[in-house]
Structure formats: structure tokens, C-alpha cells
Scaffold this active site. Structure first.
Site, short mmCIF file in Angstrom:
data_model
loop_
_atom_site.label_atom_id
_atom_site.label_comp_id
_atom_site.label_asym_id
_atom_site.label_seq_id
_atom_site.Cartn_x
_atom_site.Cartn_y
_atom_site.Cartn_z
N ASN A 9 0.98 -1.45 -0.04
CA ASN A 9 0.17 -0.08 -0.18
C ASN A 9 1.07 1.01 -0.22
O ASN A 9 1.65 1.53 1.00
CB ASN A 9 -0.78 -0.16 1.44
N TRP A 10 1.05 1.46 -0.76
CA TRP A 10 2.14 3.34 -1.23
C TRP A 10 1.47 4.10 -0.17
O TRP A 10 2.12 4.99 -0.55
CB TRP A 10 2.41 3.28 -2.57
N HIS A 94 -9.60 0.88 4.30
CA HIS A 94 -8.62 1.24 5.49
C HIS A 94 -8.83 2.10 6.53
O HIS A 94 -9.13 3.17 6.17
CB HIS A 94 -7.36 1.42 4.46
N GLU A 166 -5.95 -4.84 9.85
CA GLU A 166 -4.80 -3.73 10.15
C GLU A 166 -4.52 -3.50 11.39
O GLU A 166 -6.01 -2.61 11.59
CB GLU A 166 -4.52 -3.65 9.47
N GLY A 233 2.97 -1.28 3.96
CA GLY A 233 2.94 0.36 3.77
C GLY A 233 4.63 0.46 3.87
O GLY A 233 5.26 0.47 2.71
P1 13P Z 1 3.67 0.54 8.29
O1 13P Z 1 3.43 -1.30 7.14
O2 13P Z 1 3.70 1.55 7.24
O3 13P Z 1 3.17 0.11 8.97
O4 13P Z 1 1.31 0.52 6.93
C1 13P Z 1 0.49 -0.57 7.09
C2 13P Z 1 -0.70 -0.39 6.20
O5 13P Z 1 -1.52 0.69 6.41
C3 13P Z 1 -0.95 -1.33 5.26
O6 13P Z 1 -2.17 -1.17 4.79
#
Ligand code: 13P
Length: 250
Positions: A9-10, A94, A166, A233
Site C-alpha cells: 500500500n503505497w 483502510h 490491520e 505500507g
Molecule cells: P505500515 O506497514 O507502514 O505500518 O502500514 C501498514 C498499512 O497501513 C498497509 O495498508
């Protein structure tokens, strides 16, 4: 069908030049895991990403989508637009969309319905906040997020749904859920699906973990029975890190 998947997820990162450069770096890496690999550049770079990834085995998904077909919805992007750009997968729900843009379960029902009706695959995100975990409400929160947004669906619709747990307290914080915490929740998610639908459906849905997943912790998290991969992320923004995570998904 249950699959090993690692999706990056960019978020709101990478302009056009950087998108092209990162895809070029990604194509130089080897996927030794066999996992399905998905990237999600911003809307404005999706068409470029689709053409740059052609033949590479890397899929391109969107980070969001309108619940509407077309019309006077300034700034929105429809399923038809995504599909015409070659994008057939979309992240919905999200926590950043829920927290900063007021996306509710009711809105997510509309978005999920639209994406599935358009033949798209949905990566549906959910997860509890820190206060909810501290209050031991995390199972209730997750069960209600899943049931409110998805349990109106026919069982057959789940073949186009990927779930992504998440925990909000682990997103971008460097603090990941332990592999045992992830496994405990993923098993609970499958039980919730089994109770509503059936055990076959519960075991056939891919359930990803997201939240500070990186090369150094991915193998441990992905080794758990009910964890099929990750939604990544920060670590998806560098090719070496992203493939470090991908190749941990054995
Ligand atoms: P991080 O890997 O930066 O914690 O983000 C996770 C995320 O929100 C993926 O959608």
C-alpha cells in the site's frame, strides 16, 4: 481461493517519476516465494504502473474507489475508470480512509457491492484501535467491522474478497502485532466466517496482516497458520525491503 499474497500500500507516496523508478527496481528483484505480488500506486499513476508492470507478474491495485458509477462526484474515481486502466483489484476500508475521510461501515457496504458487481477483487481492511485492544474489545470490534460491511454477501462473493487485518496501533508506528497476536486474530476471523457461512469458506479466504510488517519480522508473522501474507505500507516503498517481505512468505 486462499493464496499467499503480499500487497504494497503505497498510500500518498511516489510521484510519476518515482513510481516508474520503483517499478523498475521491483522488476529487478526475484520473487522466490511464489506469493502473489500487488502494488497500489496513487490513482494518477495507475495506468502508467499497469503498462510498466506488464509481463512482470506484479499486479496493480487501487487504494480506494467511489461507490457511484459516474456523474457529479468531484474528485472521485469509479470502478469503470479503474478497469479501463487495467486495474481489477481495490483496497477498501483502510483505517486511514475510515479515520480521515469518515468512511463508515454503511459506505463500505456500497463500495464493496459496487466493486464486486463490477467484477473487481476487494482487499477489505479492518482492525481495532489501541484503546479498543487495551479494553479487550478487539475481537468485538473486528467481528462487527467484518459483519457490518460483508455479511450481507452471498458465500460465493467471497472468492473475490481478500481480508486484511490491520490493527490501527501497529500502522506506521514501528510497533507490530506479535505473531501470536496476529495468529489469534486471524483464527478468530476464520471462526467468525465459519459461524456465519461455513468452514470451507472460512478456510478458503486469504487473510493478510498489516501494520509495521518489514523484512525483519515478516517471516515470523507469515509462518503462522492463518496468516496468508501481508498488506505492507512503509516497507513497500523500497524494492529491496518489499521483496524482503515477499520472499519471507514461504
Ligand atoms: P505500515 O506497514 O507502514 O505500518 O502500514 C501498514 C498499512 O497501513 C498497509 O495498508
Amino acid at each position: 481461493m486462499r493464496q499467499k499474497i503480499v500487497a504494497g500500500n503505497w498510500k500518498m507516496n511516489k510521484n510519476l517519476v518515482e513510481t516508474k523508478a520503483l517499478i523498475s527496481d521491483l522488476k529487478a528483484q526475484a520473487n522466490t516465494s511464489g506469493a502473489r505480488v500487488i502494488i497500489t500506486p496513487s490513482f494518477v499513476n495507475l495506468a502508467l504502473a499497469v503498462s510498466e508492470t506488464e509481463g512482470s507478474g506484479i499486479e496493480v491495485a487501487a487504494q480506494n474507489m467511489s461507490q457511484h458509477d459516474s456523474g457529479a462526484y468531484t474528485g472521485e474515481v469509479s470502478a469503470a475508470m479503474l478497469k479501463s486502466a487495467g486495474v481489477n483489484v481495490v483496497i477498501l476500508g483502510h483505517s486511514e480512509r475510515r479515520a480521515y475521510y469518515g468512511e463508515t461501515d454503511a459506505l463500505l457496504v456500497e463500495k464493496v457491492n459496487k466493486a464486486l458487481a463490477e467484477g473487481m477483487e476487494v482487499i477489505f481492511c479492518f482492525g481495532e484501535e489501541l484503546e479498543e485492544r487495551k479494553a479487550n474489545k478487539h475481537f468485538d470490534v473486528v467481528a462487527s467491522q467484518i459483519s457490518n460491511a460483508l455479511f450481507h454477501l452471498e458465500a460465493s462473493a467471497f472468492k473475490n474478497v481478500i481480508l486484511a487485518y490491520e490493527p490501527v496501533w501497529a500502522i506506521g508506528t514501528g510497533e507490530t502485532a506479535s505473531s501470536d497476536q496476529a495468529q489469534e486474530m486471524h483464527a478468530f476471523i476464520r471462526k467468525t466466517l465459519a459461524d456465519k457461512y461455513n468452514a470451507d469458506l472460512a478456510s478458503s479466504v486469504s487473510v493478510l496482516y498489516g501494520g509495521s510488517c518489514k523484512p525483519s519480522n515478516a517471516e515470523e508473522i507469515f509462518s503462522k497458520e492463518d496468516v496468508d501474507g501481508g498488506l505492507i505500507g512503509g516497507a513497500s516503498l523500497k524494492a529491496v525491503d518489499f521483496f524482503g517481505v515477499i520472499n519471507a512468505n514461504k
